[in-house]
Design a protein around this motif. Sequence first.
Motif, mmCIF file in Angstrom:
data_model
loop_
_atom_site.group_PDB
_atom_site.id
_atom_site.type_symbol
_atom_site.label_atom_id
_atom_site.label_comp_id
_atom_site.label_asym_id
_atom_site.label_seq_id
_atom_site.Cartn_x
_atom_site.Cartn_y
_atom_site.Cartn_z
ATOM 1 N N MET A 1 -0.128 -4.982 -10.762
ATOM 2 C CA MET A 1 -0.592 -4.969 -12.690
ATOM 3 C C MET A 1 0.972 -4.828 -13.309
ATOM 4 O O MET A 1 1.805 -3.647 -12.432
ATOM 5 C CB MET A 1 -1.335 -3.366 -12.524
ATOM 6 N N LYS A 2 0.999 -5.205 -14.526
ATOM 7 C CA LYS A 2 2.469 -4.940 -14.897
ATOM 8 C C LYS A 2 2.310 -3.950 -15.733
ATOM 9 O O LYS A 2 1.146 -2.971 -15.686
ATOM 10 C CB LYS A 2 3.046 -6.525 -16.138
ATOM 11 N N ASN A 3 3.256 -3.472 -15.859
ATOM 12 C CA ASN A 3 3.771 -1.843 -17.090
ATOM 13 C C ASN A 3 4.360 -1.892 -17.817
ATOM 14 O O ASN A 3 6.015 -2.960 -17.658
ATOM 15 C CB ASN A 3 3.278 -0.758 -16.220
ATOM 16 N N ARG A 4 4.718 -0.976 -18.667
ATOM 17 C CA ARG A 4 5.769 -1.122 -20.013
ATOM 18 C C ARG A 4 6.375 0.651 -19.538
ATOM 19 O O ARG A 4 7.059 1.214 -20.187
ATOM 20 C CB ARG A 4 5.620 -0.716 -21.858
ATOM 21 N N LEU A 5 6.195 0.903 -18.454
ATOM 22 C CA LEU A 5 6.984 2.459 -17.997
ATOM 23 C C LEU A 5 8.142 2.463 -18.449
ATOM 24 O O LEU A 5 8.892 3.181 -18.649
ATOM 25 C CB LEU A 5 6.444 2.423 -16.744
ATOM 26 N N LYS A 6 8.430 1.682 -17.507
ATOM 27 C CA LYS A 6 10.467 0.958 -17.484
ATOM 28 C C LYS A 6 11.071 1.262 -18.980
ATOM 29 O O LYS A 6 11.580 2.451 -19.383
ATOM 30 C CB LYS A 6 10.986 0.312 -16.903
ATOM 31 N N ILE A 7 9.956 0.657 -19.696
ATOM 32 C CA ILE A 7 10.350 0.557 -20.947
ATOM 33 C C ILE A 7 10.770 1.848 -21.934
ATOM 34 O O ILE A 7 11.947 2.353 -22.933
ATOM 35 C CB ILE A 7 9.875 -0.823 -21.702
ATOM 36 N N LEU A 8 9.331 2.324 -21.831
ATOM 37 C CA LEU A 8 9.348 3.615 -22.807
ATOM 38 C C LEU A 8 9.727 4.461 -21.969
ATOM 39 O O LEU A 8 10.028 5.229 -22.945
ATOM 40 C CB LEU A 8 7.155 4.306 -22.193
ATOM 41 N N ARG A 9 10.331 4.226 -20.471
ATOM 42 C CA ARG A 9 11.157 5.958 -20.237
ATOM 43 C C ARG A 9 12.188 5.731 -20.858
ATOM 44 O O ARG A 9 13.290 6.649 -20.819
ATOM 45 C CB ARG A 9 11.266 5.841 -19.065
ATOM 46 N N ALA A 10 13.061 4.517 -21.040
ATOM 47 C CA ALA A 10 14.333 4.611 -21.208
ATOM 48 C C ALA A 10 14.157 4.623 -23.087
ATOM 49 O O ALA A 10 15.152 5.187 -23.464
ATOM 50 C CB ALA A 10 14.745 2.808 -21.729
ATOM 51 N N GLU A 11 13.300 4.181 -23.531
ATOM 52 C CA GLU A 11 13.218 4.726 -25.001
ATOM 53 C C GLU A 11 13.140 6.379 -25.471
ATOM 54 O O GLU A 11 13.187 6.715 -26.465
ATOM 55 C CB GLU A 11 12.001 4.374 -25.865
ATOM 56 N N ARG A 12 13.288 6.816 -24.379
ATOM 57 C CA ARG A 12 13.140 8.464 -24.652
ATOM 58 C C ARG A 12 14.274 8.844 -24.019
ATOM 59 O O ARG A 12 14.783 9.757 -23.928
ATOM 60 C CB ARG A 12 12.167 9.248 -23.936
ATOM 61 N N ASP A 13 15.023 8.302 -23.322
ATOM 62 C CA ASP A 13 16.245 8.468 -22.056
ATOM 63 C C ASP A 13 16.064 9.323 -21.449
ATOM 64 O O ASP A 13 16.944 9.721 -21.044
ATOM 65 C CB ASP A 13 17.367 8.942 -23.598
ATOM 66 N N TRP A 14 14.955 9.088 -20.678
ATOM 67 C CA TRP A 14 14.457 9.627 -19.726
ATOM 68 C C TRP A 14 15.265 8.961 -18.030
ATOM 69 O O TRP A 14 14.955 7.829 -18.354
ATOM 70 C CB TRP A 14 13.016 9.918 -19.041
ATOM 71 N N SER A 15 15.425 9.618 -17.292
ATOM 72 C CA SER A 15 15.448 8.680 -16.136
ATOM 73 C C SER A 15 14.422 9.142 -14.895
ATOM 74 O O SER A 15 12.881 10.100 -15.062
ATOM 75 C CB SER A 15 16.811 9.635 -14.858
ATOM 76 N N GLN A 16 14.175 8.370 -13.960
ATOM 77 C CA GLN A 16 13.332 7.879 -13.137
ATOM 78 C C GLN A 16 13.359 9.621 -12.994
ATOM 79 O O GLN A 16 11.383 10.126 -12.473
ATOM 80 C CB GLN A 16 13.290 6.982 -12.148
ATOM 81 N N ALA A 17 13.503 10.621 -12.155
ATOM 82 C CA ALA A 17 13.358 12.040 -11.958
ATOM 83 C C ALA A 17 12.774 12.696 -13.438
ATOM 84 O O ALA A 17 11.597 13.356 -12.889
ATOM 85 C CB ALA A 17 14.983 12.553 -11.834
ATOM 86 N N ASP A 18 13.487 12.243 -14.382
ATOM 87 C CA ASP A 18 12.724 13.560 -15.509
ATOM 88 C C ASP A 18 10.836 13.330 -15.303
ATOM 89 O O ASP A 18 10.987 13.852 -15.840
ATOM 90 C CB ASP A 18 13.611 12.722 -16.826
ATOM 91 N N LEU A 19 10.869 11.397 -15.493
ATOM 92 C CA LEU A 19 9.691 11.367 -15.703
ATOM 93 C C LEU A 19 8.839 11.696 -14.661
ATOM 94 O O LEU A 19 7.473 12.241 -14.676
ATOM 95 C CB LEU A 19 9.455 9.725 -15.960
#
Length: 63
Positions: A1-19
């Motif tokens: 399954m594909k997802n837009r999680l990385k894009i959505l996270r980047a738009e908010r300037d969140w790191s993976q740890a933040d998310l």
Amino acid sequence: MKNRLKILRAERDWSQADLAERLEVSRQSVNAIETGKYDPSLPLAFRIADLFGLPIEAIFLRD
């Protein structure tokens, strides 16, 4: 399954740890979901959708 999680996270300037902290999961889990190595459980998918204020199908896409 594909997802837009990385894009959505980047738009908010969140790191993976933040998310990960916001979702109460590990950073490794966020990475695995983003890279398509792991499909989240339905409850986790709903938490992700709620966090971003989007329907699940706007985040997760069929291959």
